[in-house]
Design an enzyme around this catalytic site. Structure first.
Site, short mmCIF file in Angstrom:
data_model
loop_
_atom_site.label_atom_id
_atom_site.label_comp_id
_atom_site.label_asym_id
_atom_site.label_seq_id
_atom_site.Cartn_x
_atom_site.Cartn_y
_atom_site.Cartn_z
N GLY A 75 0.77 -1.24 0.00
CA GLY A 75 0.00 0.00 0.00
C GLY A 75 0.80 1.28 0.00
N ASP A 94 -5.40 -6.20 -5.70
CA ASP A 94 -4.29 -7.14 -5.50
C ASP A 94 -4.86 -8.50 -5.13
OD1 ASP A 94 -1.81 -8.46 -4.55
OD2 ASP A 94 -0.99 -6.42 -4.59
N ASP A 110 -7.95 -10.48 -8.87
CA ASP A 110 -7.02 -10.39 -10.00
C ASP A 110 -7.46 -9.23 -10.91
OD1 ASP A 110 -5.44 -10.75 -12.27
OD2 ASP A 110 -5.63 -12.93 -12.23
N LYS A 174 6.67 -0.83 -13.33
CA LYS A 174 8.02 -1.35 -13.12
C LYS A 174 8.37 -2.34 -14.21
CE LYS A 174 8.66 -3.81 -9.35
NZ LYS A 174 8.87 -3.93 -7.90
#
Length: 221
Positions: A75, A94, A110, A174
């Protein structure tokens, strides 16, 4: 404090049941200034500073009204959003259970589930103008496999962004060393006016992670 005025490095003894690698990880954590700062600032992880530094450079949260945090656990990124854009609606999703964050709607499911986009949009009250992803696939210890698994997850997140962003929106995710692979790069450049890579200072030097920042979402005509 040492005579030089610097904090002494904390050393961890190798316990009987602790591997050498876990001992190194623990020592790194204990001596990481971002870990210490996160505790002081009330952030759940040092990763919060990665988003803060990316925001400082790219103004991601300036004017943000609806934000989706893919892979929200634990978080830290949503905490930064709440601090820097307190009026924004924030929804996180999540597979892992995530402790509640004031002002953030969290779904334990999901993000690739068929009904996920509709639930997230309903919770936001409209299309997102920022989709965040600090996700990485669980590693199996094989470098090429781990890279493919994580990049597959990033591509899924990118498609989620393309399908669920409002015009002009942004996507941050990322990626691993080598940056965004060619197919993903083509996808992002097709749908966003600006696509860049960055490695924020909070990202450990020895880490293979980078971040892709795609801004100026071009809605389908």
């Amino acid at each position: 404090m040492s005579r030089s005025g610097k904090d002494r490095e904390t050393r961890v003894k190798t316990a009987a049941r602790r591997t050498a690698s876990s001992t190194r990880w623990l020592q790194r954590q204990l001596n990481d200034p971002y870990v210490k700062q996160a505790k002081q600032d009330g952030y759940r992880s040092r990763a919060a500073y990665k988003l803060a530094e990316l925001d400082d450079k790219y103004a991601l949260l300036k004017g943000a009204k609806r934000v989706v945090d893919l892979g929200i656990a634990p978080g830290g990124w949503s905490q930064v959003v709440r601090k820097r854009a307190p009026r924004a609606a924030v929804v996180g999703i999540d597979l892992l259970a995530t402790e509640a964050i004031e002002g953030v709607t969290i779904f334990e499911m999901d993000f690739m589930a068929e009904d996920a986009p509709a639930k997230l949009e309903a919770a936001l009250g409209g299309k997102a103008d920022l989709v965040l992803s600090d996700m990485a696939a669980n590693t199996v210890g094989h470098k090429q496999t781990d890279h493919l698994r994580t990049m597959g997850l990033v591509e899924a997140a990118a498609w989620f962004a393309v399908d669920n962003l409002a015009p002009g929106g942004a996507f941050v995710a990322k990626v691993l060393a080598g940056g965004t692979d060619q197919d993903l790069l083509v996808l992002l450049k097709t749908h966003f006016r600006s696509v860049k890579h960055a490695k924020p200072p909070a990202s450990r030097k020895g880490s293979s992670e980078w971040y892709v920042i795609a801004q100026g979402f071009k809605a389908a005509s």
